[in-house]
Design a protein around this motif. Sequence first.
Motif, PDB file in Angstrom:
ATOM      1  N   ALA A 106       0.841  -1.195   0.000  1.00  0.00           N
ATOM      2  CA  ALA A 106       0.000   0.000   0.000  1.00  0.00           C
ATOM      3  C   ALA A 106       0.879   1.249   0.000  1.00  0.00           C
ATOM      4  O   ALA A 106       1.940   1.281   0.632  1.00  0.00           O
ATOM      5  N   PHE A 107       0.439   2.296  -0.705  1.00  0.00           N
ATOM      6  CA  PHE A 107       1.225   3.520  -0.771  1.00  0.00           C
ATOM      7  C   PHE A 107       0.302   4.703  -1.000  1.00  0.00           C
ATOM      8  O   PHE A 107      -0.825   4.562  -1.489  1.00  0.00           O
ATOM      9  N   GLU A 108       0.817   5.884  -0.657  1.00  0.00           N
ATOM     10  CA  GLU A 108       0.143   7.133  -0.961  1.00  0.00           C
ATOM     11  C   GLU A 108       0.844   7.766  -2.152  1.00  0.00           C
ATOM     12  O   GLU A 108       2.064   7.970  -2.123  1.00  0.00           O
ATOM     13  N   ALA A 109       0.107   8.055  -3.217  1.00  0.00           N
ATOM     14  CA  ALA A 109       0.679   8.659  -4.416  1.00  0.00           C
ATOM     15  C   ALA A 109       0.618  10.173  -4.303  1.00  0.00           C
ATOM     16  O   ALA A 109      -0.453  10.744  -4.087  1.00  0.00           O
ATOM     17  N   LEU A 110       1.770  10.831  -4.416  1.00  0.00           N
ATOM     18  CA  LEU A 110       1.848  12.283  -4.300  1.00  0.00           C
ATOM     19  C   LEU A 110       2.285  12.877  -5.628  1.00  0.00           C
ATOM     20  O   LEU A 110       3.421  12.672  -6.073  1.00  0.00           O
ATOM     21  N   LEU A 111       1.382  13.588  -6.271  1.00  0.00           N
ATOM     22  CA  LEU A 111       1.678  14.241  -7.547  1.00  0.00           C
ATOM     23  C   LEU A 111       2.795  15.259  -7.336  1.00  0.00           C
ATOM     24  O   LEU A 111       2.745  16.061  -6.396  1.00  0.00           O
ATOM     25  N   THR A 112       3.803  15.223  -8.199  1.00  0.00           N
ATOM     26  CA  THR A 112       5.005  16.033  -8.006  1.00  0.00           C
ATOM     27  C   THR A 112       5.360  16.765  -9.287  1.00  0.00           C
ATOM     28  O   THR A 112       5.387  16.160 -10.368  1.00  0.00           O
ATOM     29  N   ASP A 113       5.642  18.048  -9.177  1.00  0.00           N
ATOM     30  CA  ASP A 113       6.023  18.872 -10.329  1.00  0.00           C
ATOM     31  C   ASP A 113       7.533  19.055 -10.315  1.00  0.00           C
ATOM     32  O   ASP A 113       8.065  19.833  -9.520  1.00  0.00           O
ATOM     33  N   THR A 114       8.223  18.352 -11.201  1.00  0.00           N
ATOM     34  CA  THR A 114       9.687  18.452 -11.230  1.00  0.00           C
ATOM     35  C   THR A 114      10.159  19.782 -11.804  1.00  0.00           C
ATOM     36  O   THR A 114      11.311  20.163 -11.599  1.00  0.00           O
ATOM     37  N   ASN A 115       9.293  20.476 -12.540  1.00  0.00           N
ATOM     38  CA  ASN A 115       9.674  21.785 -13.087  1.00  0.00           C
ATOM     39  C   ASN A 115       9.587  22.886 -12.036  1.00  0.00           C
ATOM     40  O   ASN A 115      10.156  23.968 -12.215  1.00  0.00           O
ATOM     41  N   ASN A 116       8.871  22.626 -10.964  1.00  0.00           N
ATOM     42  CA  ASN A 116       8.754  23.582  -9.861  1.00  0.00           C
ATOM     43  C   ASN A 116       8.917  22.809  -8.550  1.00  0.00           C
ATOM     44  O   ASN A 116       7.974  22.677  -7.771  1.00  0.00           O
ATOM     45  N   PRO A 117      10.116  22.287  -8.317  1.00  0.00           N
ATOM     46  CA  PRO A 117      10.306  21.357  -7.195  1.00  0.00           C
ATOM     47  C   PRO A 117      10.182  22.036  -5.839  1.00  0.00           C
ATOM     48  O   PRO A 117      10.675  23.141  -5.628  1.00  0.00           O
ATOM     49  N   SER A 118       9.514  21.331  -4.938  1.00  0.00           N
ATOM     50  CA  SER A 118       9.388  21.822  -3.572  1.00  0.00           C
ATOM     51  C   SER A 118      10.649  21.475  -2.785  1.00  0.00           C
ATOM     52  O   SER A 118      11.438  20.605  -3.178  1.00  0.00           O
ATOM     53  N   ALA A 119      10.811  22.131  -1.651  1.00  0.00           N
ATOM     54  CA  ALA A 119      11.956  21.837  -0.786  1.00  0.00           C
ATOM     55  C   ALA A 119      11.889  20.403  -0.278  1.00  0.00           C
ATOM     56  O   ALA A 119      12.921  19.721  -0.174  1.00  0.00           O
ATOM     57  N   ASP A 120      10.689  19.927   0.033  1.00  0.00           N
ATOM     58  CA  ASP A 120      10.538  18.552   0.515  1.00  0.00           C
ATOM     59  C   ASP A 120      10.940  17.548  -0.556  1.00  0.00           C
ATOM     60  O   ASP A 120      11.568  16.521  -0.257  1.00  0.00           O
ATOM     61  N   PHE A 121      10.563  17.829  -1.790  1.00  0.00           N
ATOM     62  CA  PHE A 121      10.920  16.933  -2.891  1.00  0.00           C
ATOM     63  C   PHE A 121      12.436  16.870  -3.069  1.00  0.00           C
ATOM     64  O   PHE A 121      13.019  15.788  -3.180  1.00  0.00           O
ATOM     65  N   LEU A 122      13.085  18.029  -3.073  1.00  0.00           N
ATOM     66  CA  LEU A 122      14.542  18.050  -3.259  1.00  0.00           C
ATOM     67  C   LEU A 122      15.266  17.441  -2.061  1.00  0.00           C
ATOM     68  O   LEU A 122      16.352  16.889  -2.214  1.00  0.00           O
ATOM     69  N   ALA A 123      14.650  17.527  -0.897  1.00  0.00           N
ATOM     70  CA  ALA A 123      15.246  16.872   0.277  1.00  0.00           C
ATOM     71  C   ALA A 123      15.164  15.354   0.120  1.00  0.00           C
ATOM     72  O   ALA A 123      16.062  14.625   0.549  1.00  0.00           O
ATOM     73  N   ALA A 124      14.089  14.879  -0.521  1.00  0.00           N
ATOM     74  CA  ALA A 124      13.932  13.435  -0.735  1.00  0.00           C
ATOM     75  C   ALA A 124      14.856  12.941  -1.835  1.00  0.00           C
ATOM     76  O   ALA A 124      15.428  11.853  -1.738  1.00  0.00           O
ATOM     77  N   ASN A 125      15.019  13.718  -2.884  1.00  0.00           N
ATOM     78  CA  ASN A 125      15.923  13.343  -3.970  1.00  0.00           C
ATOM     79  C   ASN A 125      16.601  14.603  -4.490  1.00  0.00           C
ATOM     80  O   ASN A 125      16.001  15.380  -5.238  1.00  0.00           O
ATOM     81  N   PRO A 126      17.851  14.833  -4.103  1.00  0.00           N
ATOM     82  CA  PRO A 126      18.546  16.054  -4.527  1.00  0.00           C
ATOM     83  C   PRO A 126      18.742  16.150  -6.028  1.00  0.00           C
ATOM     84  O   PRO A 126      19.033  17.231  -6.556  1.00  0.00           O
ATOM     85  N   LEU A 127      18.554  15.037  -6.757  1.00  0.00           N
ATOM     86  CA  LEU A 127      18.626  15.085  -8.216  1.00  0.00           C
ATOM     87  C   LEU A 127      17.383  15.735  -8.822  1.00  0.00           C
ATOM     88  O   LEU A 127      17.388  16.117  -9.986  1.00  0.00           O
ATOM     89  N   GLY A 128      16.320  15.841  -8.027  1.00  0.00           N
ATOM     90  CA  GLY A 128      15.096  16.435  -8.538  1.00  0.00           C
ATOM     91  C   GLY A 128      14.393  15.579  -9.568  1.00  0.00           C
ATOM     92  O   GLY A 128      13.719  16.085 -10.463  1.00  0.00           O
ATOM     93  N   LYS A 129      14.547  14.249  -9.439  1.00  0.00           N
ATOM     94  CA  LYS A 129      13.935  13.323 -10.385  1.00  0.00           C
ATOM     95  C   LYS A 129      12.874  12.483  -9.698  1.00  0.00           C
ATOM     96  O   LYS A 129      12.949  12.225  -8.499  1.00  0.00           O
ATOM     97  N   ILE A 130      11.909  12.053 -10.488  1.00  0.00           N
ATOM     98  CA  ILE A 130      10.886  11.129 -10.003  1.00  0.00           C
ATOM     99  C   ILE A 130      11.062   9.807 -10.739  1.00  0.00           C
ATOM    100  O   ILE A 130      11.670   9.776 -11.830  1.00  0.00           O
ATOM    101  N   PRO A 131      10.548   8.728 -10.173  1.00  0.00           N
ATOM    102  CA  PRO A 131       9.822   8.631  -8.912  1.00  0.00           C
ATOM    103  C   PRO A 131      10.764   8.553  -7.714  1.00  0.00           C
ATOM    104  O   PRO A 131      11.938   8.242  -7.848  1.00  0.00           O
TER     105      PRO A 131
END
Length: 201
Positions: A26-51
């Motif tokens: 089970a997982f929670e899917a979080l829509l992510t905009d790589t063109n406008n990355p949030s601080a939380d997203f970059l903290a999770a992956n400093p490359l700024g890539k998904i998934p």
Amino acid sequence: MPKILYAPASPYSAKVRMAATHAGVAFEALLTDTNNPSADFLAANPLGKIPVLVTDEGEAVYDSRAITQYLNRVSRNSLFPRNAAKRTEAERLEALADGICDCLLAHVYERRFRPEEKVHQEWLDKQWSKVTQALDALNAAPPKLPRKITAGQIALRACLGYLELRFPGKWERGRAKLVRWAKRFDAKFPELAALVPQAPS
């Protein structure tokens, strides 16, 4: 509950969401905009890539193949066979599907981010030739679709879904076996078919 940061059109995002669903994780899917990355997203992956998969403990797992391996471990080998030869076969198919997607993304980004007069057609042609070679090899011997599929078959369906989304009418000719394979996959695994790459809403 683990979180998967994703974009709807991304074949790699589709692959890991499909893989988690098939593995019963089970997982929670979080829509992510790589063109406008949030601080939380970059903290999770400093490359700024998904998934990116973020575990319950807050640990980030990336890229998509690392995520499928992680999902396989936590689901007790739901995505890769224990048999060494069969596991290698599944890993090879996943790598081939991902490699096709790498070439397709290079194609898309070249046209999306360069002015038309600077698009490098020779580069595009080279990437497309890699795609067609790989698709021809897969069409000549499509992978089996047993009840217990692997991350390899899942990766291929995500790849074909991306082709259907971004290159409709440009890859199907002469590859009827692959087209039928995708339809059989969807019929056998409708819960996964619902997660193939889709245009952003």
